[in-house]
Scaffold this active site. Structure first.
Site, PDB file in Angstrom:
ATOM      1  N   SER A   1       0.820  -1.211   0.000  1.00  0.00           N
ATOM      2  CA  SER A   1       0.000   0.000   0.000  1.00  0.00           C
ATOM      3  C   SER A   1       0.864   1.275   0.000  1.00  0.00           C
ATOM      4  O   SER A   1       1.664   1.478  -0.895  1.00  0.00           O
ATOM      5  CB  SER A   1      -0.944  -0.042   1.203  1.00  0.00           C
ATOM      6  OG  SER A   1      -1.918   0.957   1.131  1.00  0.00           O
ATOM      7  N   TYR A   2       0.724   2.132   1.027  1.00  0.00           N
ATOM      8  CA  TYR A   2       1.504   3.368   1.074  1.00  0.00           C
ATOM      9  C   TYR A   2       2.996   3.096   1.232  1.00  0.00           C
ATOM     10  O   TYR A   2       3.824   3.979   0.974  1.00  0.00           O
ATOM     11  CB  TYR A   2       1.010   4.262   2.215  1.00  0.00           C
ATOM     12  CG  TYR A   2       1.521   5.676   2.127  1.00  0.00           C
ATOM     13  CD1 TYR A   2       0.910   6.601   1.280  1.00  0.00           C
ATOM     14  CD2 TYR A   2       2.623   6.085   2.862  1.00  0.00           C
ATOM     15  CE1 TYR A   2       1.395   7.902   1.178  1.00  0.00           C
ATOM     16  CE2 TYR A   2       3.121   7.383   2.762  1.00  0.00           C
ATOM     17  CZ  TYR A   2       2.500   8.280   1.921  1.00  0.00           C
ATOM     18  OH  TYR A   2       2.982   9.558   1.809  1.00  0.00           O
TER      19      TYR A   2
END
Length: 403
Positions: A234-235
């Site tokens: 993800s991030y």
């Protein structure tokens, strides 16, 4: 000038980045609450997993003392209390995972900043004892945004499913088994709350990017590993590109990058065309999709890394579902493009075998139906056939959501 596709993606990526930081901000509130909320609700929760009445069984599943799985509803018709109970349990689970990283995975906890004073707050990350001395290879594991901490992909999966699906433990053990030194980042632990409920930033770890930067400058840059592999969820993909784009010397050390539903954008984060090509040659993004795991998926941005399905439409499950293929990628001598081509052939071969088995199974079903006794209602058989019929799948384009 930018094309409409580039402008659309820029807007989408900016929105996602903002949401990733804002979505879970309530989870970072001081446990004492604001003065007003403390007056309204002075509810306190246990500080240990045993105090909550839970434990992990031999399969890594969270259960109570009677063997029942986690129950969100503790008080009927009181969602506010139940949510606070869930968040408090999550914080206790953070500590349980930290303990497992040390006891079960053999990692050591390293406090940061490296030159911290006794009177200032500190952060930390985890690493194997040989993270500097291993001369062959090092694996860096970077989680996503939100409430997750070191050793976690998803708090929800840890609580509702099991440790194997929601934690990074299986990745750490597999990496060590293959001879890797391991570093596990803790980029969401950015502040410490005082007794006066004041939030004090941690020097060198004020943001996930700053945390990664500090670890590189003071720890990883000294490692002896011939090469570094990275897995980022993800991030964590945004953090990875920030780190490697800012430090070319780190980029030279990195061999392969496995993203799991990363929300990064190479074209927006990196201006240099050669650097963009470098990433595309070394990285694969296993994204959320209904397609079979490993099946190629169209990227939102034609200039980004190749995307393949993680075999699940659920964002937080992508790291667990793509586990085996990621380590196949790391163990392969092929670059991302060549590995992807090999992977597609394997996926297509498996699909052909599965299709053949379904056809053969259908033929057997027809033969069995031909022998149906007269006293059996044939409509029941017809209903079962309907359940076995194939349905068209709708491809889910990469979801930019937070953990």
């Amino acid at each position: 000038f930018f094309s409409l596709e580039s402008l659309y993606f820029a807007l989408l990526w900016s929105l996602v980045s903002a949401v990733c930081f804002e979505k879970d901000k309530d989870a970072f509130q001081c446990s004492m609450g604001t003065p007003n909320s403390q007056m309204e609700d002075d509810t306190s929760f246990p500080q240990t997993l045993d105090g909550f009445g839970y434990t992990f069984n031999e399969n890594g599943e969270l259960q109570d003392k009677e063997g029942r799985p986690f129950q969100f509803v503790v008080r009927e018709n009181d969602r506010k209390y139940n949510q606070k109970h869930y968040e408090a349990l999550g914080k206790v689970l953070d500590e349980e995972i930290f303990k497992l990283l040390e006891s079960d995975c053999g990692l050591q906890k390293i406090d940061i900043p490296i030159d911290r004073r006794d009177d200032e707050p500190s952060g930390f990350f985890f690493a194997s004892e040989d993270y500097k001395s291993n001369e062959e290879k090092l694996l860096v594991i970077i989680h996503g945004s939100g409430v997750v901490r070191a050793g976690q992909w998803s708090r929800r999966l840890i609580i509702n499913n099991n440790l194997e699906q929601g934690s990074q433990i299986s990745y750490i053990k597999k990496a060590k088994e293959l001879g890797y030194a391991v570093v596990v980042t803790n980029g969401n632990y950015n502040t410490v709350d005082t007794d006066e409920c004041q939030r004090v930033p941690i020097r060198g770890s004020g943001t996930p990017e700053e945390h990664m930067e500090h670890i590189w400058n003071h720890y990883l840059s000294e490692c002896q590993a011939q090469f570094i592999d990275v897995v980022a969820h993800s991030y964590g993909g945004v953090v990875t590109i920030y780190w490697l784009a800012k430090y070319p010397e780190a980029q030279k050390r990195v061999r392969k990058i496995a993203y799991t539903d990363s929300v990064h954008s190479i074209s927006l984060q990196i201006a240099d065309e050669e650097a963009q090509i470098w990433f595309r040659q070394r990285a694969i993004n296993w994204v959320s999709s209904n397609k079979a795991v490993g099946k190629k998926v169209r990227s939102l941005n034609q200039y980004d890394v190749v995307c393949v399905s993680a075999g699940t439409p659920t964002h937080e499950e992508t790291s667990w579902m793509s586990f085996q293929q990621i380590f196949d990628f790391f163990q392969s001598e092929l670059n991302s493009g060549k590995f992807m081509e090999t992977l597609q052939r394997k996926v297509e071969e498996k699909e052909a075998v599965d299709k053949k088995e379904k056809v053969e199974e259908g033929e057997k079903t027809e033969e069995t139906e031909g022998e149906t006794p007269m006293d059996v209602d044939p409509s029941a058989k017809e209903g079962e056939e309907g359940e076995g019929s194939s349905t068209s799948e709708v491809e889910k384009i990469v979801e930019a959501v937070c953990d």
